[in-house]
Design a protein around this motif. Structure first.
Motif, PDB file in Angstrom:
ATOM      1  N   HIS A   6       0.830  -1.209   0.000  1.00  0.00           N
ATOM      2  CA  HIS A   6       0.000   0.000   0.000  1.00  0.00           C
ATOM      3  C   HIS A   6       0.863   1.256   0.000  1.00  0.00           C
ATOM      4  O   HIS A   6       2.061   1.204   0.245  1.00  0.00           O
ATOM      5  CB  HIS A   6      -0.978   0.023   1.177  1.00  0.00           C
ATOM      6  CG  HIS A   6      -0.330   0.080   2.541  1.00  0.00           C
ATOM      7  ND1 HIS A   6      -0.005  -1.042   3.268  1.00  0.00           N
ATOM      8  CD2 HIS A   6       0.053   1.141   3.300  1.00  0.00           C
ATOM      9  CE1 HIS A   6       0.547  -0.675   4.415  1.00  0.00           C
ATOM     10  NE2 HIS A   6       0.592   0.650   4.466  1.00  0.00           N
ATOM     11  N   GLU A  53      -3.800   3.728   1.730  1.00  0.00           N
ATOM     12  CA  GLU A  53      -4.115   3.900   3.140  1.00  0.00           C
ATOM     13  C   GLU A  53      -4.132   5.389   3.449  1.00  0.00           C
ATOM     14  O   GLU A  53      -3.120   6.076   3.263  1.00  0.00           O
ATOM     15  CB  GLU A  53      -3.040   3.207   4.001  1.00  0.00           C
ATOM     16  CG  GLU A  53      -3.192   3.447   5.494  1.00  0.00           C
ATOM     17  CD  GLU A  53      -2.035   2.854   6.326  1.00  0.00           C
ATOM     18  OE1 GLU A  53      -0.896   2.844   5.852  1.00  0.00           O
ATOM     19  OE2 GLU A  53      -2.307   2.430   7.456  1.00  0.00           O
ATOM     20  N   HIS A  77       4.214   7.267   3.369  1.00  0.00           N
ATOM     21  CA  HIS A  77       5.101   6.100   3.281  1.00  0.00           C
ATOM     22  C   HIS A  77       4.682   5.163   2.164  1.00  0.00           C
ATOM     23  O   HIS A  77       3.562   5.234   1.663  1.00  0.00           O
ATOM     24  CB  HIS A  77       5.161   5.350   4.613  1.00  0.00           C
ATOM     25  CG  HIS A  77       3.855   4.748   5.060  1.00  0.00           C
ATOM     26  ND1 HIS A  77       2.933   5.437   5.799  1.00  0.00           N
ATOM     27  CD2 HIS A  77       3.316   3.520   4.863  1.00  0.00           C
ATOM     28  CE1 HIS A  77       1.888   4.657   6.050  1.00  0.00           C
ATOM     29  NE2 HIS A  77       2.087   3.487   5.489  1.00  0.00           N
ATOM     30  N   ALA A  79       4.609   1.031   1.473  1.00  0.00           N
ATOM     31  CA  ALA A  79       4.705  -0.222   2.221  1.00  0.00           C
ATOM     32  C   ALA A  79       4.901  -1.401   1.279  1.00  0.00           C
ATOM     33  O   ALA A  79       4.159  -1.552   0.305  1.00  0.00           O
ATOM     34  CB  ALA A  79       3.440  -0.440   3.054  1.00  0.00           C
ATOM     35  N   GLU A 127       7.796   1.198   4.781  1.00  0.00           N
ATOM     36  CA  GLU A 127       7.207   0.266   5.744  1.00  0.00           C
ATOM     37  C   GLU A 127       7.352  -1.141   5.189  1.00  0.00           C
ATOM     38  O   GLU A 127       7.175  -1.357   3.991  1.00  0.00           O
ATOM     39  CB  GLU A 127       5.717   0.618   5.924  1.00  0.00           C
ATOM     40  CG  GLU A 127       4.945  -0.352   6.803  1.00  0.00           C
ATOM     41  CD  GLU A 127       3.434  -0.036   6.847  1.00  0.00           C
ATOM     42  OE1 GLU A 127       3.042   1.132   6.691  1.00  0.00           O
ATOM     43  OE2 GLU A 127       2.660  -0.994   7.002  1.00  0.00           O
TER      44      GLU A 127
HETATM   45 ZN    ZN Z   1       1.060   1.777   6.142  1.00  0.00          ZN
END
Ligand code: ZN
Length: 133
Positions: A6, A53, A77, A79, A127
């Motif tokens: 994500h 997200e 971020h 991921a 992440e």
């Molecule tokens: Zn995340």
């Protein structure tokens, strides 16, 4: 690393951002979740194999509110999904990356997560996430 799982986007108002991303993606968020430990509210949209997200900080003392205060809303971020998070943490640590939390913690969406410090990744917060089975 298996894939981009994500992309996390910091928003100052989750309701407004949910409406916006519903329009963009043509689908409603499939989940909204409070992550008490992190002091954030999140919602998730599916987009093909990847998710978006959205993250809103609750109050001021959390990573998202601090991020927005400093840099404004935007991508927070990226991921990557991993098979074995402990293995990947060790692998990256051995290669000199700065791991923010070497002990994975429970994140949103039923995942064990850890972060790699942006100082060692061209200022992109990365992440790692592993599905909790
Ligand atoms: Zn995340």
């Amino acid at each position: 690393m298996k894939k981009v799982e994500h992309i996390g986007i910091a928003v100052s108002n989750l309701d407004i951002a949910n409406e916006l991303y519903t329009k963009i993606l043509g689908t409603n968020p499939y989940k909204t979740e409070f992550v008490d430990l992190e002091g954030v509210k999140t919602s998730f949209f599916q987009s093909g194999e990847t998710k978006i997200e959205l993250l809103e900080g609750i109050g001021e003392n959390n990573a998202i509110s601090k991020f927005i205060k400093k840099r404004g809303e935007g991508i927070h971020h990226i991921a990557f999904e991993v098979e074995d998070i402990l293995y990947e943490i060790k692998r990256l640590k051995d290669r000199g990356f700065k791991i923010i939390n070497e002990t994975p913690k429970k994140g949103a969406d039923n995942k064990l997560i850890c972060f790699i410090h942006p100082k060692s990744t061209n200022h992109v917060l990365i992440e790692l996430c592993q599905e909790i089975k």
